[in-house]
Design a protein around this motif. Structure first.
Motif, PDB file in Angstrom:
ATOM      1  N   UNK A  82     -15.060  -5.380   9.968  1.00  0.00           N
ATOM      2  CA  UNK A  82     -16.562  -4.826  10.710  1.00  0.00           C
ATOM      3  C   UNK A  82     -17.095  -4.150   9.765  1.00  0.00           C
ATOM      4  N   UNK A  83     -18.585  -3.847   9.691  1.00  0.00           N
ATOM      5  CA  UNK A  83     -19.367  -3.168   8.870  1.00  0.00           C
ATOM      6  C   UNK A  83     -19.201  -3.629   7.408  1.00  0.00           C
ATOM      7  N   UNK A  84     -18.866  -4.822   7.146  1.00  0.00           N
ATOM      8  CA  UNK A  84     -18.714  -5.059   5.617  1.00  0.00           C
ATOM      9  C   UNK A  84     -19.872  -6.109   5.338  1.00  0.00           C
ATOM     10  N   UNK A  85     -20.540  -6.026   4.101  1.00  0.00           N
ATOM     11  CA  UNK A  85     -21.346  -7.028   3.852  1.00  0.00           C
ATOM     12  C   UNK A  85     -20.563  -8.147   3.047  1.00  0.00           C
ATOM     13  N   UNK A  86     -21.197  -9.177   2.844  1.00  0.00           N
ATOM     14  CA  UNK A  86     -20.581 -10.288   2.345  1.00  0.00           C
ATOM     15  C   UNK A  86     -19.895 -10.234   1.101  1.00  0.00           C
ATOM     16  N   UNK A  87     -20.412  -9.292   0.102  1.00  0.00           N
ATOM     17  CA  UNK A  87     -19.530  -9.190  -1.120  1.00  0.00           C
ATOM     18  C   UNK A  87     -18.090  -8.221  -0.755  1.00  0.00           C
ATOM     19  N   UNK A  88     -18.494  -7.272  -0.078  1.00  0.00           N
ATOM     20  CA  UNK A  88     -17.132  -6.448   0.206  1.00  0.00           C
ATOM     21  C   UNK A  88     -16.025  -7.098   0.769  1.00  0.00           C
ATOM     22  N   UNK A  89     -16.751  -8.319   1.959  1.00  0.00           N
ATOM     23  CA  UNK A  89     -15.837  -9.133   2.812  1.00  0.00           C
ATOM     24  C   UNK A  89     -15.278  -9.890   1.930  1.00  0.00           C
ATOM     25  N   UNK A  90     -15.776 -10.701   0.730  1.00  0.00           N
ATOM     26  CA  UNK A  90     -15.124 -11.455  -0.191  1.00  0.00           C
ATOM     27  C   UNK A  90     -14.039 -10.656  -0.799  1.00  0.00           C
ATOM     28  N   UNK A  91     -14.297  -9.602  -1.255  1.00  0.00           N
ATOM     29  CA  UNK A  91     -13.305  -8.824  -2.013  1.00  0.00           C
ATOM     30  C   UNK A  91     -12.032  -8.448  -1.232  1.00  0.00           C
ATOM     31  N   UNK A  92     -12.540  -7.792  -0.142  1.00  0.00           N
ATOM     32  CA  UNK A  92     -11.329  -7.519   0.746  1.00  0.00           C
ATOM     33  C   UNK A  92     -10.325  -8.948   0.897  1.00  0.00           C
ATOM     34  N   UNK A  93     -11.077  -9.897   1.103  1.00  0.00           N
ATOM     35  CA  UNK A  93     -10.211 -11.254   1.758  1.00  0.00           C
ATOM     36  C   UNK A  93      -9.473 -11.620   0.349  1.00  0.00           C
ATOM     37  N   UNK A  94     -10.113 -11.272  -0.820  1.00  0.00           N
ATOM     38  CA  UNK A  94      -9.252 -11.949  -1.843  1.00  0.00           C
ATOM     39  C   UNK A  94      -8.011 -11.006  -2.358  1.00  0.00           C
ATOM     40  N   UNK A  95      -8.083  -9.742  -1.770  1.00  0.00           N
ATOM     41  CA  UNK A  95      -7.053  -8.657  -1.658  1.00  0.00           C
ATOM     42  C   UNK A  95      -5.849  -9.199  -0.877  1.00  0.00           C
ATOM     43  N   UNK A  96      -6.332  -9.544   0.237  1.00  0.00           N
ATOM     44  CA  UNK A  96      -5.398  -9.926   1.244  1.00  0.00           C
ATOM     45  C   UNK A  96      -4.702 -11.343   1.134  1.00  0.00           C
ATOM     46  N   UNK A  97      -5.441 -12.329   0.416  1.00  0.00           N
ATOM     47  CA  UNK A  97      -4.998 -13.572  -0.002  1.00  0.00           C
ATOM     48  C   UNK A  97      -3.999 -13.574  -1.247  1.00  0.00           C
ATOM     49  N   UNK A  98      -4.161 -12.466  -1.942  1.00  0.00           N
ATOM     50  CA  UNK A  98      -3.499 -12.381  -3.094  1.00  0.00           C
ATOM     51  C   UNK A  98      -1.895 -11.943  -2.715  1.00  0.00           C
ATOM     52  N   UNK A  99      -2.102 -11.136  -1.492  1.00  0.00           N
ATOM     53  CA  UNK A  99      -0.796 -10.510  -0.925  1.00  0.00           C
ATOM     54  C   UNK A  99       0.150 -11.677  -0.375  1.00  0.00           C
ATOM     55  N   UNK A 100      -0.525 -12.718  -0.019  1.00  0.00           N
ATOM     56  CA  UNK A 100       0.095 -13.871   0.833  1.00  0.00           C
ATOM     57  C   UNK A 100       1.237 -14.296   0.033  1.00  0.00           C
ATOM     58  N   UNK A 101       2.273 -14.569   0.788  1.00  0.00           N
ATOM     59  CA  UNK A 101       3.622 -14.836   0.338  1.00  0.00           C
ATOM     60  C   UNK A 101       4.602 -15.373   1.503  1.00  0.00           C
ATOM     61  N   UNK A 102       5.615 -15.989   1.099  1.00  0.00           N
ATOM     62  CA  UNK A 102       6.498 -16.334   2.073  1.00  0.00           C
ATOM     63  C   UNK A 102       7.330 -15.420   2.878  1.00  0.00           C
ATOM     64  N   UNK A 103       7.435 -13.998   1.929  1.00  0.00           N
ATOM     65  CA  UNK A 103       8.028 -12.888   2.398  1.00  0.00           C
ATOM     66  C   UNK A 103       7.204 -12.077   3.380  1.00  0.00           C
ATOM     67  N   UNK A 104       6.013 -12.236   3.290  1.00  0.00           N
ATOM     68  CA  UNK A 104       4.873 -11.297   3.865  1.00  0.00           C
ATOM     69  C   UNK A 104       4.231 -12.111   5.145  1.00  0.00           C
ATOM     70  N   UNK A 105       3.845 -11.326   6.143  1.00  0.00           N
ATOM     71  CA  UNK A 105       2.955 -11.635   7.518  1.00  0.00           C
ATOM     72  C   UNK A 105       1.765 -10.906   7.645  1.00  0.00           C
ATOM     73  N   UNK A 106       0.764 -11.421   8.132  1.00  0.00           N
ATOM     74  CA  UNK A 106      -0.254 -10.689   8.263  1.00  0.00           C
ATOM     75  C   UNK A 106      -0.844 -10.808   9.730  1.00  0.00           C
ATOM     76  N   UNK A 107      -1.318  -9.659  10.474  1.00  0.00           N
ATOM     77  CA  UNK A 107      -1.814  -9.977  11.734  1.00  0.00           C
ATOM     78  C   UNK A 107      -3.185  -9.425  11.520  1.00  0.00           C
ATOM     79  N   UNK A 108      -4.527 -10.238  11.836  1.00  0.00           N
ATOM     80  CA  UNK A 108      -5.759 -10.073  11.605  1.00  0.00           C
ATOM     81  C   UNK A 108      -6.222  -9.810  12.915  1.00  0.00           C
TER      82      UNK A 108
END
Lengths: 441, 254
Positions: B177-203
């Motif tokens: 919420x309240x993010x422009x498209x660039x910030x959204x991309x950066x935030x998403x990238x951060x989350x995707x980098x964290x993706x692993x079989x040992x971790x879960x995400x609730x969005x």
């Protein structure tokens, strides 16, 4: 013996310097008479409503004669920073101690000496100033003037900058009889001069039950700049009453940071008169009473000329049954047009027993001014605490981090970096969880 | 698949008003779940209950995390056990320095895991590395937590904290919420980098937009305190197309 007889007696016996200087002796005599007339302030006086001084009044305070003290300069390391890069004047129980002090070469036109030495060697130089900036507004001030003897004297000539800070360190030691000290400091900055002064009040050897009764007078001439700091770190068994009175002339600049950590009971009055156009005053203050400490700051900024500015930031952190008083008066006189004055006082109560009385007082007598003031009393913000806890900090850690941040709003304003660091550490030393936080900051 | 989080019949109140009315949700290790729903459906309440915020009272049901009763844990214990909530509205905390706050948080977690505390140099190296992911400048670290940050900077700071603390379960509460498209991309990238079989995400999100960047394994639709429909990522697309009315109508009909 009545209270007054007691003070009359020690007045006669005290080994004060300059007893043979007529104008000084007459001034002391007159002040003693004023004190005998007024006595100590009572809570019937509006200015002393929240601060009862009976514990001071009840004791028969004694004069501390000039004695030898068995201290080394290293014993003062808690209170002194960077000796190599500062002029340090140390006073013990009211008397200057050259063997504990460090004086570097001074720029031409600078006098820095003990008041007692100056009285002995050149009292006439003091005559135009002593008692002229600070009037004896109450019994404590009259008592100080009557018994004033030693302290520091700093005089900086026109356009001279004293680059090394001056540290004035007033130490109380444990005595068999409770003693009072009536420190009197005088700072005179001539036109365009600059200086930084730190007054530190501390103690050594046990927790003395001492009574510091101090006055600092400061003259800031046209275009001069005085950076003045007071670190009140007295024994928690002791009493501290002090007044700083300053006059600031055209385009002069007076900046002060006052930090109160010690004393069982403290009352400090800061009176700044902006007497000519373009003068400025910055007053920052922080009081941190805990246990049963009582700390009272009364500030008074007198806007007496056009285009003067003042900025005041006072913060209180009150724990246990600590008690705080802030009274911030700003007077804008008739004709003091285009005045700009900001004042803010915020208080953080850390316990249910803690208490603070805050009173911003604006008196404005012309239309063309910009003044603001605000006072708040509150607790730590629950959402802030939750945010920190949600990252893994326990509640105590979160609370101490937030408290430290609140206090640092004032500490960060201290321009003298080594003092700023010292004050941060001194605050952490007495804060719950401070030790742990020290490792991080 | 091993269960990381199991929510059973969770009911919760805020200020005496029932908001969650029986949530059932299982999150296995390595999965990303999106929880969508209209305003007032209880999305943020669910996030806050999981993070342990005061004022959110669980009246019924249970939450099992790593085999433990999550609801018995203090917020800081949950954090040390690897739960991280990225706040919808990250608070500004003037004067609490970003750097030492984050170091204290990391050390609390390391201590809990029985590991030695991180030293100043290693911490600096770690933070600098993670700051690159969220494209944050060094100067942010010496400032107060979120102090004077723009909306986008605040959200990036949340993701930076997440990247440093490496949680097992990350809960993103309307991070988009309240993010422009660039910030959204950066935030998403951060989350995707964290993706692993040992971790879960609730969005938790109102919009499908975030799901273009972080592709979920499951999508759940929350309405009036209950999950009314679950599916895969195509459910989000369908919602985008038809709007929440489509499902709410279906719910009423049923």
């Amino acid at each position: 013996m009545s209270t007054m007889e007691h003070y009359r007696q020690i007045f006669a016996d005290a080994d004060m310097v300059g007893k043979d200087i007529d104008w000084l002796a007459a001034g002391r005599e007159k002040a003693l008479a004023e004190f005998e007339q007024s006595g100590f302030p009572t809570s019937r006086n509006e200015d002393w409503k929240y601060t009862r001084v009976n514990p001071i009044e009840k004791k028969a305070w004694n004069w501390s004669g000039k004695t030898c003290v068995g201290l080394d300069p290293e014993d003062l390391n808690d209170y002194v920073f960077e000796r190599k890069n500062s002029h340090v004047l140390v006073f013990v129980n009211g008397w200057f101690q050259p063997q504990l002090s460090t004086k570097h070469e001074l720029p031409q036109g600078v006098t820095l000496s003990s008041m007692a030495a100056q009285i002995a060697d050149g009292a006439d130089e003091l005559k135009p100033y002593l008692g002229k900036i600070a009037q004896n507004n109450n019994g404590f001030m009259a008592l100080n003037t009557a018994f004033s003897n030693d302290g520091a004297y700093l005089h900086v000539a026109q356009n001279v900058t004293l680059d090394k800070p001056v540290q004035l360190v007033f130490i109380a030691t444990r005595q068999s009889d409770p003693v009072f000290t009536n420190t009197r400091n005088l700072i005179v900055l001539e036109r365009g001069a600059q200086a930084q002064v730190v007054e530190t009040y501390g103690f050594i050897s046990g927790e003395p039950e001492n009574f510091t009764n101090a006055i600092t007078e400061a003259v800031v001439a046209e275009g001069a700049r005085l950076y003045h700091n007071i670190a009140q770190r007295e024994s928690e068994q002791g009493y501290h009453v002090s007044t700083v009175a300053a006059t600031v002339a055209k385009d002069g600049h007076f900046e002060q940071n006052a930090i109160a950590i010690g004393a069982r009971l403290m009352r400090t009055d800061i009176n700044v008169a902006l007497t000519e156009p373009g003068a400025h005053a910055t007053l920052n203050g922080l009081y941190l009473p805990h246990k049963r400490q009582h700390m009272d700051y009364h500030t008074f900024i007198d806007h007496a000329a056009p285009r003067c500015t003042s900025e005041e930031v006072y913060r209180g952190v009150l724990d246990d049954a600590g008690r705080g008083v802030f009274n911030g008066k700003v007077l804008v006189r008739e004709g003091a047009v285009q005045t700009n004055a900001d004042q803010s006082n915020k208080n953080l109560l850390l316990s249910k027993q803690a208490e603070v009385d805050t009173k911003p007082q604006l008196e404005i007598f012309n239309d063309d001014v910009k003044c603001s003031h605000g006072a708040t009393i509150g607790q730590l913000n629950d959402l802030h605490i939750f945010y920190l806890r949600s990252r893994g900090l326990d509640e105590g850690q979160a609370r101490s981090m937030l408290t430290y941040a609140f206090a640092n709003e004032v500490v960060n304003r201290i321009s003298l970096e080594p003092l700023r660091d010292r004050m941060s550490m001194a605050i952490l030393d007495r804060m719950p969880g401070g030790e742990e936080l020290k490792k991080l900051v | 698949m091993e269960k990381l989080l199991e929510i059973k019949n969770l009911h919760a109140e805020v200020g005496g008003k029932e908001i969650l009315k029986g949530i059932d949700l299982t999150v296995n290790y390595g999965e990303i779940h999106a929880i969508m729903g209209p305003n007032g459906s209880g999305k943020s309440t669910l996030s806050n209950v999981l993070a342990g915020r005061e004022g959110y009272e669980v009246t019924e049901g249970e939450v099992i995390y790593k085999g433990k009763n999550l609801l018995e844990l203090e917020p800081e214990e949950r954090a040390r056990e690897g739960i991280f909530m990225a706040f919808q509205y990250p608070v500004e905390i003037p004067g609490v320095n970003n750097s030492y706050f984050l170091k204290a948080a990391l050390n609390a977690k390391l201590k809990h895991e029985g590991k030695p505390e991180i030293d100043a140099m290693d911490f600096l190296t770690l933070v600098r590395d993670r700051m690159k992911i969220v494209e944050m400048d060094d100067k942010f670290m010496s400032r107060g937590v979120n102090e004077g940050f723009s909306g986008g900077e605040k959200k990036r700071n949340e993701i930076l904290q997440m990247a440093v603390l490496e949680p097992t379960l990350a809960i993103l509460d309307e991070t988009d919420s309240g993010l422009d498209i660039d910030a959204l991309r950066i935030v998403a990238e951060g989350v995707n980098k964290l993706r692993s079989p040992e971790r879960s995400v609730i969005m938790v999100t109102h919009y499908q937009r975030l799901l273009d960047y972080i592709v979920p394994d499951f999508v759940h639709v929350l309405s009036d305190g209950r999950i009314i429909k679950s599916g895969d990522k195509s459910l989000a697309l369908e919602l985008e197309e038809k709007g929440y009315g489509w499902l709410l109508g279906e719910d009423e009909a049923a």
